[in-house]
Design an enzyme around this catalytic site. Structure first.
Site, PDB file in Angstrom:
ATOM      1  N   HIS A  34      -2.779   0.541   6.646  1.00 47.67           N
ATOM      2  CA  HIS A  34      -3.368   0.822   5.492  1.00 47.67           C
ATOM      3  C   HIS A  34      -2.540   2.609   5.250  1.00 47.67           C
ATOM      4  O   HIS A  34      -3.462   3.373   5.677  1.00 47.67           O
ATOM      5  CB  HIS A  34      -4.536   0.326   5.002  1.00 47.67           C
ATOM      6  CG  HIS A  34      -4.920   0.768   3.711  1.00 47.67           C
ATOM      7  ND1 HIS A  34      -3.847   0.082   2.512  1.00 47.67           N
ATOM      8  CD2 HIS A  34      -5.808   1.468   2.822  1.00 47.67           C
ATOM      9  CE1 HIS A  34      -4.490   0.185   1.834  1.00 47.67           C
ATOM     10  NE2 HIS A  34      -5.568   1.382   1.861  1.00 47.67           N
ATOM     11  N   THR A  60     -16.215  -1.831  19.081  1.00 46.27           N
ATOM     12  CA  THR A  60     -16.601  -0.440  18.312  1.00 46.27           C
ATOM     13  C   THR A  60     -15.374   0.120  17.575  1.00 46.27           C
ATOM     14  O   THR A  60     -16.384   1.780  17.614  1.00 46.27           O
ATOM     15  CB  THR A  60     -18.235   0.112  18.432  1.00 46.27           C
ATOM     16  OG1 THR A  60     -17.720   1.034  19.817  1.00 46.27           O
ATOM     17  CG2 THR A  60     -19.011  -0.758  18.328  1.00 46.27           C
ATOM     18  N   ASP A  76     -13.208  -4.319   4.798  1.00 44.87           N
ATOM     19  CA  ASP A  76     -14.994  -4.821   4.644  1.00 44.87           C
ATOM     20  C   ASP A  76     -15.792  -5.117   3.067  1.00 44.87           C
ATOM     21  O   ASP A  76     -15.818  -4.213   2.268  1.00 44.87           O
ATOM     22  CB  ASP A  76     -15.700  -3.974   5.212  1.00 44.87           C
ATOM     23  CG  ASP A  76     -17.533  -4.111   5.123  1.00 44.87           C
ATOM     24  OD1 ASP A  76     -17.870  -5.121   5.184  1.00 44.87           O
ATOM     25  OD2 ASP A  76     -18.419  -3.377   4.945  1.00 44.87           O
ATOM     26  N   CYS A 120       0.301  -0.884  -0.118  1.00 46.70           N
ATOM     27  CA  CYS A 120      -0.092   0.239  -0.074  1.00 46.70           C
ATOM     28  C   CYS A 120       0.882   1.053  -0.563  1.00 46.70           C
ATOM     29  O   CYS A 120       0.438   2.402  -0.036  1.00 46.70           O
ATOM     30  CB  CYS A 120      -1.022   0.517   0.897  1.00 46.70           C
ATOM     31  SG  CYS A 120      -0.030   0.547   2.991  1.00 46.70           S
ATOM     32  N   ASP A 153      -6.814   6.066  -3.787  1.00 45.10           N
ATOM     33  CA  ASP A 153      -6.560   4.460  -3.010  1.00 45.10           C
ATOM     34  C   ASP A 153      -6.555   4.022  -4.271  1.00 45.10           C
ATOM     35  O   ASP A 153      -6.906   3.402  -5.106  1.00 45.10           O
ATOM     36  CB  ASP A 153      -7.148   4.030  -1.814  1.00 45.10           C
ATOM     37  CG  ASP A 153      -6.208   3.496  -1.462  1.00 45.10           C
ATOM     38  OD1 ASP A 153      -5.109   2.375  -2.023  1.00 45.10           O
ATOM     39  OD2 ASP A 153      -6.870   2.940  -0.645  1.00 45.10           O
ATOM     40  N   ASN A 208     -21.352  -3.956   4.918  1.00 39.06           N
ATOM     41  CA  ASN A 208     -23.124  -3.714   6.095  1.00 39.06           C
ATOM     42  C   ASN A 208     -21.890  -3.652   6.833  1.00 39.06           C
ATOM     43  O   ASN A 208     -22.073  -3.847   8.448  1.00 39.06           O
ATOM     44  CB  ASN A 208     -22.739  -5.477   6.769  1.00 39.06           C
ATOM     45  CG  ASN A 208     -20.946  -6.629   6.996  1.00 39.06           C
ATOM     46  OD1 ASN A 208     -20.374  -6.162   7.079  1.00 39.06           O
ATOM     47  ND2 ASN A 208     -21.738  -7.411   7.238  1.00 39.06           N
TER      48      ASN A 208
END
Length: 749
Positions: A387, A472, A358, A329, A410, A362
């Protein structure tokens, strides 16, 4: 610079061979023998259409002085090493046109600019405009600044919305009712962050210097508990880099499918940014870099060995535009940063720690372990230790002014967007506000910094999985970029999200999830609240580092276990350690252990963990990362999962300058390295580069080092520009795949 007489296309007259010149001229112009005028410079063409039967001299330019030095200084392009005329849009440039005689009655000059293979006025890739004495606003215009004998000084202005790229400038001479077109030369037009009317305008001088003009920088890597940094040579002004960057656009899928439309759309920084995010990776289009996260880099360079973008871009061109192997990256981001700054789009490199990947929209990532604590590569979601992406600075005419400013781009190939591995531009403001319905790729970028992390214990024996924890808070931490004007880290997490745990942050998350509901997959793997008795475990655990973490040394940790209750507890602990790549790819299990521990009420104990160099040596990658996990089981209770990624330090590599650095004066630099191991290190190579300090890169083969031996290598650099410059070094050998060093050098005039 004075150029030779222009090349005259066939429209200037009828072709003839030199031997037939006299005969033809006598037939056309019997009063005069021979063929003066254009034949003096251009045998093979008649200019009869420009002459009367009395053979008056045809009006022709003798030469053009492009005034490169003053134009490039005024346009802030004087740092480019290449000698082309490089200009910024929306700003006038001047040149002198030396004619062979004065303009006569009924004669006039106009100009034509064109870009791309199919220039057209309707697409705004071609413009025809007269030479006038007044100024005009908006489009292309040419103004007569002064006239001295046959020398005209002309100022040409381009619109602030002109497409960027290579342009041809021609003059159209109108004489006695006929028009003739002559190519004068070519120039490159770039975005103009100095100009308020340009969509990339950046008002702050210090920021403009950093985000457009700075050709070296720092990229943050590592993990949340150990943020490291590597230097990177952007080198956007180095010789041939601008031309290579322009050729990236001409190799894009969009250009190959519809060149006329693609060139017309190069006026828009968001379009150019999106195309570049696709082209810097080699996945769909023979772009610049081939990605590899396997841990095996045979057939290319370990991504950690690169010092900057210059060698990558040159290698891409040299190979006939085949993807350069290999990148990860920060390599994609460092290279995209070079191209954006080269084109005049202000840009910076940004690192997100604990970055979510992801795949199913979701807004949660699912991470799996088996009952023995071994991480399992199940499902396609993942969490990367870090990243790296880019931000470009420009307006969002498609979204409205509140979304102007920094935009995520990106180039790392993670997910397809509109069928191609590309990502962005995604407005940072929109990410913060949870506006995941907006262009481009907002759900993916929002999840990278906001997703919930769900941990599962998966038992392959009976194919069952249990949700172990829902977190979270851990995703999207310490979002970092280099500060303006210094090498310190600037934390920009608050630009991406409201404070973790605040009511606003959860509201934005729910808003984003609500917008995605039609696409979200709320199946077995989405977060659910834990039942009360599951939610409160009777024990807690964490890994603590004991002593120093260095490659070549034993790794010493302690598993801290605490009984949170007033009852006696018996805990079965299954522990493993794996070497990993920074994106979570598992390389090899290097250690495991199982113990049963009795804990008295409220007791806290430390269980030692030792991993020897012999155990991890063969499997450690250049990332120097080891993932340790423990699954702690109290009978009739949910498992408690403890995990920690540790990063081992490389031995130090030291650079020192031995003389005062001056422009165009050789300077000696010394590299110092000590082999810390009880065994020899061989196949040692030192790679050095630095824009403004040496041309290209320097490769030095270093002799084998005996156990504990110290190496001293001297080499010479030749600074070409004054100011503070960054020298970067990468030392690799059979035991240490990539040891980095950087040194700031003040170069005097």
């Amino acid at each position: 610079m004075t150029v030779p007489p222009p090349q005259f296309p066939a429209t200037w007259g009828s072709p003839c061979s030199p031997s037939s010149q006299t005969q033809t001229c006598q037939r056309l112009y019997p009063r005069r023998e021979g063929c003066p005028g254009f034949h003096l410079h251009h045998p093979g063409f008649h200019a009869e259409d420009l002459r009367s039967p009395f053979c008056l001299t045809a009006l022709e330019p003798q030469n053009v002085n492009w005034q490169e030095t003053s134009n490039r200084r005024a346009h802030h392009t004087d740092r480019f090493s290449s000698r082309e005329l490089i200009l910024r849009r929306g700003q006038p440039f001047s040149f002198s046109l030396n004619l062979n005689r004065s303009l006569g009655d009924g004669e006039s000059l106009a100009f034509i600019t064109s870009t791309g293979p199919y220039p057209s006025e309707s697409a705004r890739t071609k413009a025809v405009f007269p030479l006038s004495s007044g100024t005009s606003r908006g489009g292309w215009s040419a103004q007569l600044v002064s006239k001295q004998d046959n020398i005209l000084t002309i100022s040409i202005s381009s619109p602030a919305s002109a497409p960027v790229g290579w342009y041809t400038l021609s003059t159209q001479i109108s004489s006695r009712g006929k028009d003739f077109v002559l190519k004068l030369g070519t120039f490159i037009l770039l975005f103009n962050p100095w100009l308020p009317e340009d969509g990339v305008f950046m008002s702050n001088h210090a920021e403009r210097e950093e985000y457009v003009q700075e050709d070296a920088g720092i990229i943050y890597v590592g993990s949340t508990n150990r943020i490291g940094m590597v230097g990177w040579n952007f080198g956007q002004f180095e010789d041939s880099i601008l031309n290579i960057c322009l050729s990236i656009l001409d190799h894009s899928l969009n250009f190959r499918r519809d060149p006329a439309t693609d060139v017309a759309r190069r006026n828009d920084p968001k379009y150019v940014g999106r195309v570049l995010s696709a082209m810097v990776n080699g996945n769909d289009d023979n772009g610049v870099i081939s990605g590899n996260w396997s841990g095996n880099y045979t057939g290319g360079l370990d991504p950690r060995n690169w010092n900057g973008s210059v060698e990558i871009l040159k290698e891409w061109k040299k190979s006939g535009f085949r993807p350069v192997r290999y990148g990860q990256c920060w390599v994609f981001a460092g290279t995209l940063n070079t191209v954006l700054r080269c084109f005049g789009i202000p840009s910076r490199v940004v690192t997100n720690f604990n970055s979510a990947h992801d795949t199913d929209r979701n807004l949660s990532v699912d991470v799996y372990y088996d009952p023995y604590g071994r991480p399992i590569e199940k499902g396609s979601d993942s969490v990367w230790n870090f990243h790296v992406w880019n931000e470009g600075w420009f307006v969002r005419t498609d979204l409205g002014p509140s979304y102007n400013g920094w935009q995520v781009l990106d180039a790392t190939p993670q997910e397809r967007s509109q069928g191609v591995f590309q990502c962005g531009p995604a407005s940072v403001v929109a990410v913060r506000e949870g506006d995941v319905n907006l262009d481009f790729d907002m759900p993916f970028v929002f999840a990278e910094v906001n997703a919930d992390r769900i941990t599962w214990i998966y038992d392959a024996y009976n194919s069952t999985q249990k949700q172990n924890a829902s977190d979270t808070h851990s995703i999207g931490r310490y979002i970092s970029t280099k500060a303006v004007g210094s090498n310190s880290r600037m934390d920009i997490t608050e630009k991406y999200k409201y404070p973790e745990g605040s009511s606003q942050e959860r509201q934005v998350f729910e808003k984003a999830l609500g917008k995605l509901k039609p696409h979200a997959s709320f199946g077995a793997t989405s977060a659910r609240p834990l039942a009360r008795e599951e939610r409160e475990p009777s024990i807690s655990g964490k890994f603590k580092v004991i002593g120093i973490l260095e490659v070549g040394k034993e790794v010493n940790l302690a598993l801290l276990l605490k009984n949170l209750t007033s009852d006696m507890k018996t805990v079965t602990v299954n522990m493993t350690a794996w070497t990993i790549v920074y994106n979570g790819t598992l390389v090899h299990e290097v250690w495991k252990d199982s113990v049963t521990i009795s804990l008295d009420p409220k007791e806290e104990i430390q269980h030692p963990v030792k991993i020897t160099y012999a155990q991890y040596e063969k499997y450690l990658k250049a990332d120097n990362m080891i993932r340790t996990t423990a699954v702690c089981q109290v009978p009739d209770e949910a498992e408690v999962l403890v995990e920690r990624d540790i990063i081992l330090d490389n031995p130090s590599l030291t650079l020192e300058v031995l003389d005062q650095a001056r422009v165009r004066k050789p300077v000696n630099v010394q590299m110092l390295f000590s082999n810390p191991l009880d065994e020899p290190v061989k196949d040692c190579v030192l790679m050095v580069e630095g824009s403004g300090l040496l041309l290209g890169s320097l490769r030095i083969d270093v002799p084998t080092l005996r156990p504990k031996e110290r190496s001293r290598v001297r080499f010479e650099i030749l600074p070409t520009r004054s100011g503070t410059k960054q020298l970067l070094a990468d030392f690799s050998c059979n035991k240490f795949p990539a040891i980095k060093a950087m040194l700031s050098i003040d170069v005097a005039e």
